[in-house]
Design an enzyme around this catalytic site. Structure first.
Site, mmCIF file in Angstrom:
data_model
loop_
_atom_site.group_PDB
_atom_site.id
_atom_site.type_symbol
_atom_site.label_atom_id
_atom_site.label_comp_id
_atom_site.label_asym_id
_atom_site.label_seq_id
_atom_site.Cartn_x
_atom_site.Cartn_y
_atom_site.Cartn_z
ATOM 1 N N ARG A 17 -8.720 -1.027 4.494
ATOM 2 C CA ARG A 17 -7.902 0.098 3.998
ATOM 3 C C ARG A 17 -6.528 -0.404 3.565
ATOM 4 O O ARG A 17 -5.925 0.160 2.661
ATOM 5 C CB ARG A 17 -7.703 1.141 5.107
ATOM 6 N N ASP B 117 4.889 -0.308 12.481
ATOM 7 C CA ASP B 117 3.663 -0.930 11.970
ATOM 8 C C ASP B 117 3.538 -2.404 12.362
ATOM 9 O O ASP B 117 2.486 -3.008 12.167
ATOM 10 C CB ASP B 117 3.594 -0.796 10.441
ATOM 11 N N LYS C 287 0.845 -1.212 0.000
ATOM 12 C CA LYS C 287 0.000 0.000 0.000
ATOM 13 C C LYS C 287 0.869 1.247 0.000
ATOM 14 O O LYS C 287 0.712 2.137 -0.837
ATOM 15 C CB LYS C 287 -0.883 -0.031 1.263
ATOM 16 N N ASN C 288 1.802 1.305 0.956
ATOM 17 C CA ASN C 288 2.602 2.527 1.083
ATOM 18 C C ASN C 288 3.689 2.628 0.025
ATOM 19 O O ASN C 288 4.372 3.641 -0.086
ATOM 20 C CB ASN C 288 3.204 2.606 2.492
ATOM 21 N N ARG D 163 0.931 13.409 14.683
ATOM 22 C CA ARG D 163 1.216 13.403 13.253
ATOM 23 C C ARG D 163 1.155 14.822 12.638
ATOM 24 O O ARG D 163 0.316 15.110 11.777
ATOM 25 C CB ARG D 163 0.282 12.444 12.511
ATOM 26 N N CYS E 149 -4.688 7.152 10.400
ATOM 27 C CA CYS E 149 -4.847 6.463 11.672
ATOM 28 C C CYS E 149 -4.494 7.375 12.834
ATOM 29 O O CYS E 149 -3.538 8.150 12.762
ATOM 30 C CB CYS E 149 -3.932 5.246 11.702
HETATM 31 C C1 EPZ Z 1 4.363 6.415 7.174
HETATM 32 O O1 EPZ Z 1 3.620 7.423 7.844
HETATM 33 C C2 EPZ Z 1 3.411 5.297 6.916
HETATM 34 N N1 EPZ Z 1 2.309 5.792 6.077
HETATM 35 C C3 EPZ Z 1 2.890 4.750 8.247
HETATM 36 O O2 EPZ Z 1 2.036 3.659 7.996
HETATM 37 C C4 EPZ Z 1 4.072 4.302 9.102
HETATM 38 O O3 EPZ Z 1 3.611 3.905 10.356
HETATM 39 C C5 EPZ Z 1 5.062 5.438 9.259
HETATM 40 O O4 EPZ Z 1 5.455 5.967 7.962
HETATM 41 C C6 EPZ Z 1 6.326 5.056 9.991
HETATM 42 O O5 EPZ Z 1 6.976 4.030 9.301
HETATM 43 C C7 EPZ Z 1 2.490 5.922 4.774
HETATM 44 O O6 EPZ Z 1 3.549 5.651 4.214
HETATM 45 C C8 EPZ Z 1 1.318 6.396 3.989
HETATM 46 P P1 EPZ Z 1 6.433 9.614 9.388
HETATM 47 P P2 EPZ Z 1 4.144 8.911 7.944
HETATM 48 O O7 EPZ Z 1 6.236 10.976 8.844
HETATM 49 O O8 EPZ Z 1 4.956 9.244 6.766
HETATM 50 C C9 EPZ Z 1 6.796 12.798 12.878
HETATM 51 C C10 EPZ Z 1 -0.092 2.716 7.727
HETATM 52 O O9 EPZ Z 1 -0.842 2.098 8.483
HETATM 53 N N2 EPZ Z 1 6.505 13.898 11.936
HETATM 54 O O10 EPZ Z 1 7.578 8.805 8.895
HETATM 55 O O11 EPZ Z 1 2.983 9.744 8.282
HETATM 56 C C11 EPZ Z 1 5.599 11.872 13.108
HETATM 57 O O12 EPZ Z 1 4.677 12.430 14.017
HETATM 58 C C12 EPZ Z 1 0.638 3.881 8.276
HETATM 59 O O13 EPZ Z 1 0.089 2.395 6.562
HETATM 60 C C13 EPZ Z 1 6.638 15.206 12.380
HETATM 61 O O14 EPZ Z 1 6.957 15.463 13.548
HETATM 62 O O15 EPZ Z 1 5.089 8.783 9.198
HETATM 63 C C14 EPZ Z 1 6.282 10.637 13.625
HETATM 64 O O16 EPZ Z 1 6.558 10.769 14.993
HETATM 65 C C15 EPZ Z 1 0.318 4.115 9.718
HETATM 66 N N3 EPZ Z 1 6.373 16.222 11.517
HETATM 67 C C16 EPZ Z 1 7.607 10.617 12.840
HETATM 68 O O17 EPZ Z 1 7.745 11.945 12.302
HETATM 69 C C17 EPZ Z 1 5.999 15.997 10.231
HETATM 70 O O18 EPZ Z 1 5.782 16.971 9.489
HETATM 71 C C18 EPZ Z 1 7.699 9.644 11.702
HETATM 72 O O19 EPZ Z 1 6.466 9.686 10.961
HETATM 73 C C19 EPZ Z 1 5.898 14.673 9.775
HETATM 74 C C20 EPZ Z 1 6.158 13.633 10.654
#
Ligand code: EPZ
Length: 436
Positions: free
Chosen positions: A409, A316, A26-27, A126, A121
């Site tokens: 999803r 995940d 998916k991702n 986030r 989610c």
């Molecule tokens: C991706 O989310 C995945 N989603 C998530 O999968 C996955 O859990 C996550 O990466 C971590 O591997 C997709 O690829 C669509 P991040 P993402 O930005 O990109 C912080 C699923 O079920 N952050 O890497 O949203 C954030 O809060 C989902 O498929 C900021 O602080 O995750 C987190 O603590 C659930 N500011 C950390 O970075 C920002 O602007 C890493 O999150 C952006 C992120």
């Protein structure tokens, strides 16, 4: 919408067997669907899973003027080249986090994009600060009104040097895409190294983008024109599905093969399971589980994991792994370091009989082995939803899993694949009670 799963638990029997195929990630494919906006021609995508998030991304693209055509099972042609609008439909964008990836190519192509705070989610705050800061560095101005963000650039995005203070998967993908049409070179530092990011970068490179540093923490992208790809994109296997099946197999089978997967992408989990005594044989594109040996009341194991950016232990897979720990003799300590709200589901697992103590919002102690009892639970998000399915399969008695939409999803018709390896699982319409 109101579907439920009815599962008859195995109650500790190791009776699942056969083989279970992994679908496309998916991702992995969602950012490529967003990348279709940067192509001169319609983009072909193969091995696309038939899941709800793909439907939502297709609806968003359609709303931008870019129809998504289903050619055959798991093959799509995306007419990103036809896009003419740059505002994301709020009601759809709020339903999944990956919608934010569209901001990169839209801003690069049209010099303007309007979008709501993305949904997805509920596993932590986030925020989107990395996105807003990065776009500002590339010359965009940001306004926020009525819960809508609008980014505009006077002419074209300009290449910039962007350091991500936190490694972020979707931010890395978004800026990779934004940089493709920007003026000059964009350097992205401290990028995410998840296989989905690398796969996107490799695909862009094959489609004509000059990118240096693929697979390292610094990517440097030279801006140019629209892209072209004759063969299209073939989606990589879903590593989270692979890992979840691996955990299910470890708990319930002495002979299960997970096919169409890449064992290397779940290295952290494989090594952890082996340490716990799970017998695993790896082949190039499949993994065979031969049971779980040596963990008894008299020889308990203690294990601790902390979730980490790739190639560390994936956040995940944290929830499915906690289910594993409930069945292990010994003590497991879990430290969720990526998202601050991702242990909420443990309350329901405790109701099922698990012994879990939360030290704080991000750290849990799991004592096993416990007998889980079937009950009715609400899947709170995609990944915890699957963890509950695994718990229900392991449990004694019948469970009802609500909110199957979350599972849909991210996982394609899971019940069919689970039934094929011996799980007693039925999908029912929660309103009419009809089975299908
Ligand atoms: C991706 O989310 C995945 N989603 C998530 O999968 C996955 O859990 C996550 O990466 C971590 O591997 C997709 O690829 C669509 P991040 P993402 O930005 O990109 C912080 C699923 O079920 N952050 O890497 O949203 C954030 O809060 C989902 O498929 C900021 O602080 O995750 C987190 O603590 C659930 N500011 C950390 O970075 C920002 O602007 C890493 O999150 C952006 C992120």
């Amino acid at each position: 919408m109101r579907d439920q799963f009815l599962i008859e638990g195995l109650g500790n029997r190791q009776t699942l067997r056969g083989s279970i195929p992994v679908r496309g990630s998916k991702n992995g494919v969602l950012p490529v669907m967003a990348a279709s906006l940067l192509f001169k021609h319609p983009l072909r995508c193969l091995n696309v899973p038939d899941i709800e998030d793909i439907n939502r991304m297709s609806e968003l693209l359609f709303g931008l003027g870019a129809p998504v055509e289903k050619i055959r099972e798991r093959e799509y042609r995306i007419h990103g080249n036809k896009a003419s609008l740059s505002k994301l439909e709020t009601s759809i964008a709020k339903r999944f986090r990956a919608s934010i990836i569209l901001t990169g190519p839209l801003l690069a192509r049209f010099g303007k994009v309007t979008f709501p705070f993305p949904g997805g989610c509920v596993i932590g705050k986030r925020p989107i600060d990395l996105f807003l800061e990065g776009f500002k560095k590339m010359g965009a101005s940001v306004t926020e009104r009525n819960e809508q963000f609008t980014l505009t650039v006077p002419k074209k995005l300009v290449g910039a040097d962007i350091f991500f203070k936190i490694q972020s998967v979707t931010a890395t993908e978004t800026f990779l895409l934004a940089a493709v049409l920007a003026k000059g070179v964009t350097t992205l530092r401290n990028v995410a190294l998840e296989p989905e990011v690398t796969s996107l970068a490799e695909f862009l490179s094959k489609s004509g983008v000059k990118i240096k540093g693929i697979g390292t923490s610094t990517l440097s992208i030279e801006g140019g024109g629209l892209l072209s790809s004759l063969e299209g994109y073939t989606t990589i296997p879903d590593r989270i599905e692979t890992g979840s099946f691996l955990i299910l197999g470890a708990l319930t089978s002495n002979d299960l093969t997970i096919t169409s997967c890449n064992p290397e992408s779940v290295r952290a989990l494989i090594e952890t399971l082996k340490e716990c005594g799970v017998l695993i044989e790896e082949r190039a594109r499949s993994i065979h589980i031969r049971g779980w040996k040596g963990n008894t009341e008299k020889s308990p194991k203690d294990i601790s994991i902390r979730t980490h950016e790739y190639p560390g232990f994936p956040t995940d897979l944290q929830a499915p792994f906690v289910v594993f720990l409930t069945q292990m003799w010994g003590e497991g300590v879990v430290f969720e370091t990526i998202f601050e709200g991702r242990l909420g589901y443990t309350e329901d697992l405790k109701q099922m009989g698990a012994s879990i103590t939360l030290w704080d919002a991000q750290r849990a102690l799991v004592k096993g082995k416990t007998v889980l009892k079937g009950m009715e639970v609400n899947g709170p998000d995609i990944r915890a939803g699957l963890a509950f399915i695994i718990a229900a399969i392991v449990a004694k008695g019948r469970s009802v899993i609500n909110n199957v939409y979350y599972v849909d999803r991210g996982y394609e018709r899971l019940e069919n694949r689970l039934r094929d390896i011996g799980v007693s699982i039925t999908r029912i319409n929660g309103e009419t009670g009809e089975q299908y």
